[in-house]
Design a protein around this motif. Structure first.
Motif, short mmCIF file in Angstrom:
data_model
loop_
_atom_site.label_atom_id
_atom_site.label_comp_id
_atom_site.label_asym_id
_atom_site.label_seq_id
_atom_site.Cartn_x
_atom_site.Cartn_y
_atom_site.Cartn_z
N ASN A 101 -58.81 53.16 -16.73
CA ASN A 101 -58.75 53.02 -15.29
C ASN A 101 -57.45 52.41 -14.81
O ASN A 101 -56.69 51.81 -15.57
N SER A 102 -57.20 52.59 -13.53
CA SER A 102 -56.09 51.96 -12.82
C SER A 102 -56.68 51.41 -11.52
O SER A 102 -57.38 52.13 -10.81
N ILE A 103 -56.40 50.12 -11.22
CA ILE A 103 -57.12 49.45 -10.14
C ILE A 103 -56.15 48.83 -9.13
O ILE A 103 -55.19 48.16 -9.50
N MET A 104 -56.44 49.04 -7.84
CA MET A 104 -55.75 48.36 -6.75
C MET A 104 -56.80 47.55 -5.99
O MET A 104 -57.89 48.05 -5.71
N ILE A 105 -56.45 46.31 -5.62
CA ILE A 105 -57.41 45.41 -5.00
C ILE A 105 -56.93 44.98 -3.62
O ILE A 105 -55.77 44.58 -3.45
N TYR A 106 -57.84 45.05 -2.63
CA TYR A 106 -57.61 44.46 -1.31
C TYR A 106 -58.46 43.20 -1.23
O TYR A 106 -59.68 43.24 -1.41
N GLY A 107 -57.84 42.05 -0.93
CA GLY A 107 -58.53 40.76 -1.03
C GLY A 107 -59.66 40.56 -0.05
O GLY A 107 -60.74 40.08 -0.41
N GLY A 108 -59.45 40.90 1.23
CA GLY A 108 -60.50 40.68 2.23
C GLY A 108 -60.99 39.25 2.24
O GLY A 108 -60.20 38.29 2.18
N ALA A 109 -62.31 39.07 2.27
CA ALA A 109 -62.91 37.73 2.34
C ALA A 109 -62.55 36.87 1.13
O ALA A 109 -62.53 35.64 1.23
N ASN A 110 -62.23 37.50 0.01
CA ASN A 110 -61.89 36.74 -1.19
C ASN A 110 -60.64 35.88 -1.00
O ASN A 110 -60.44 34.91 -1.73
N GLN A 111 -59.80 36.24 -0.04
CA GLN A 111 -58.55 35.52 0.18
C GLN A 111 -58.63 34.56 1.37
O GLN A 111 -57.61 34.15 1.91
N LYS A 112 -59.84 34.15 1.72
CA LYS A 112 -60.03 33.26 2.87
C LYS A 112 -60.66 31.92 2.49
O LYS A 112 -61.23 31.23 3.34
N GLN A 113 -60.56 31.54 1.21
CA GLN A 113 -61.08 30.24 0.79
C GLN A 113 -60.28 29.13 1.48
O GLN A 113 -59.07 29.26 1.68
N THR A 114 -60.94 28.04 1.83
CA THR A 114 -60.28 26.88 2.42
C THR A 114 -60.50 25.66 1.51
O THR A 114 -61.50 25.59 0.79
N PRO A 115 -59.58 24.70 1.54
CA PRO A 115 -59.79 23.47 0.76
C PRO A 115 -61.11 22.78 1.10
O PRO A 115 -61.76 22.21 0.21
N GLU A 116 -61.50 22.85 2.36
CA GLU A 116 -62.75 22.21 2.79
C GLU A 116 -63.96 22.87 2.14
O GLU A 116 -64.87 22.18 1.65
N HIS A 117 -63.96 24.21 2.12
CA HIS A 117 -65.09 24.92 1.52
C HIS A 117 -65.14 24.68 0.01
O HIS A 117 -66.21 24.45 -0.56
N ILE A 118 -63.99 24.69 -0.63
CA ILE A 118 -63.92 24.44 -2.07
C ILE A 118 -64.47 23.05 -2.38
O ILE A 118 -65.27 22.88 -3.31
N ALA A 119 -64.06 22.04 -1.60
CA ALA A 119 -64.53 20.68 -1.82
C ALA A 119 -66.04 20.57 -1.63
O ALA A 119 -66.74 19.89 -2.40
N GLN A 120 -66.57 21.24 -0.59
CA GLN A 120 -68.00 21.21 -0.34
C GLN A 120 -68.80 21.79 -1.49
O GLN A 120 -69.88 21.30 -1.84
N VAL A 121 -68.26 22.84 -2.11
CA VAL A 121 -68.95 23.46 -3.24
C VAL A 121 -68.87 22.57 -4.47
O VAL A 121 -69.89 22.27 -5.12
N LEU A 122 -67.67 22.10 -4.81
CA LEU A 122 -67.49 21.38 -6.06
C LEU A 122 -68.14 20.00 -6.06
O LEU A 122 -68.40 19.44 -7.13
N GLU A 123 -68.43 19.46 -4.89
CA GLU A 123 -69.08 18.14 -4.87
C GLU A 123 -70.49 18.20 -5.46
O GLU A 123 -71.10 17.15 -5.74
N ASN A 124 -71.00 19.39 -5.68
CA ASN A 124 -72.33 19.56 -6.28
C ASN A 124 -72.29 19.70 -7.80
O ASN A 124 -73.32 19.93 -8.43
#
Length: 295
Positions: A101-124
């Motif tokens: 295969n040969s793959i091209m990726i469009y990020g969409g929602a995957n490229q919208k992480q924020t430091p705040e959301h990451i911190a909220q997840v990892l605190e668990n």
């Protein structure tokens, strides 16, 4: 020990072609199929089908309900999977007659992480828990740094390799899961033995799993190496082969399975996956892997 896979979820648009297009070439395709994939989702499905309770982190867009459905169908915990405006990520995949295969990726929602959301997840999560990462979401540096502070075990599949990874402190990674292309991109070497030598020199405290396609895989760590041969099967689609291997390999770590046995089981799971079409749909259940005798 909890397993958090903070990664991508993509719609995969798969076009079946005679061969991978060359620059400037146009060709007709035999078929088009749409699957749910993304390295994050694929590896979570593999972990879940191997018997691990896995938490999916990341973001989906306004068209992401199907991802929630698939996660729940597979027993993947979506408590830390957020929503954002706009579309989900997607991939355009050329699949040739040999299953390559040969793959091209469009990020969409995957490229919208924020430091705040990451911190909220990892605190668990905390000491001894596993954080599985790929490089199909933004915020990778924050994820690695925050997980390191929490004394989590960081497992990285550095795909795709790009400048984002050069900004990360990869010495914080416990286990690298790489293929030959990624191995060359990281080390500048092409031969497997040279890639592994350089990985040990660059990251002496980390383990490395180097996957070699039809040549199998090599695990390196604790001053030793173990080689696992690939199982020969008729290849239909290699899209989720590495993700399947990754999920089953990490599942073995959570169960403290001896490394030789763990690599062998991951290789069997990967062989089954390449004999089927699609990404997440091709990943076998644990009972299929344990009963598989087609070798």
């Amino acid at each position: 020990m909890k397993v958090l896979n903070y990664g991508s979820l993509n719609y995969d648009y798969v076009y079946e072609v005679d061969h991978i297009n060359k620059p400037g070439e146009t060709q007709s395709c035999q078929a088009r199929n749409v699957f749910c994939g993304g390295k994050g989702l694929n590896q979570s499905v593999a972990l879940a089908r191997a018997g691990v309770l896995v938490y999916q982190g990341g973001l989906i867009g306004e068209d992401g309900q199907l991802f929630l459905d698939i996660c729940r169908e597979n027993g993947i915990d979506t408590s830390y999977l957020g929503r954002t405006e706009g579309p989900c990520g997607h991939a355009v995949i050329q699949l040739d007659k040999n299953g390559e295969n040969s793959i091209m990726i469009y990020g969409g929602a995957n490229q919208k992480q924020t430091p705040e959301h990451i911190a909220q997840v990892l605190e668990n999560f905390g000491e001894g828990d596993i954080l599985l990462l790929q490089n199909e979401v933004n915020g990778l540096k924050d994820l690695i740094d925050q997980a390191w502070k929490r004394q989590m075990k960081i497992i990285l599949n550095p795909s795709p390799w790009n400048d984002v990874l050069k900004e990360c402190d990869l010495k914080k990674v416990s286990i690298f899961l790489i293929n030959e292309v990624e191995g060359e991109q990281i080390t500048g070497k092409q031969k497997p033995e040279e890639i592994l030598e350089e990985m040990e020199r660059f990251y002496p405290d980390a383990q490395t799993v180097l996957t070699l396609g039809s040549q199998g895989a090599i695990w390196q760590g604790e001053g030793r190496q173990i080689r696992q041969e690939a199982y020969p099967v008729k290849t239909v689609d290699t899209t989720a082969a590495g993700d399947t291997f990754t999920g089953y390999f990490i599942a073995g770590l959570t169960e403290n399975i001896p490394m030789e046995e763990n690599l062998n089981r991951a290789a069997r799971a990967s062989a089954i996956a390449v004999s089927r079409m699609g990404a997440a749909p091709s990943i076998p259940l644990r009972r299929e892997v344990e009963s598989w005798t087609n070798f």
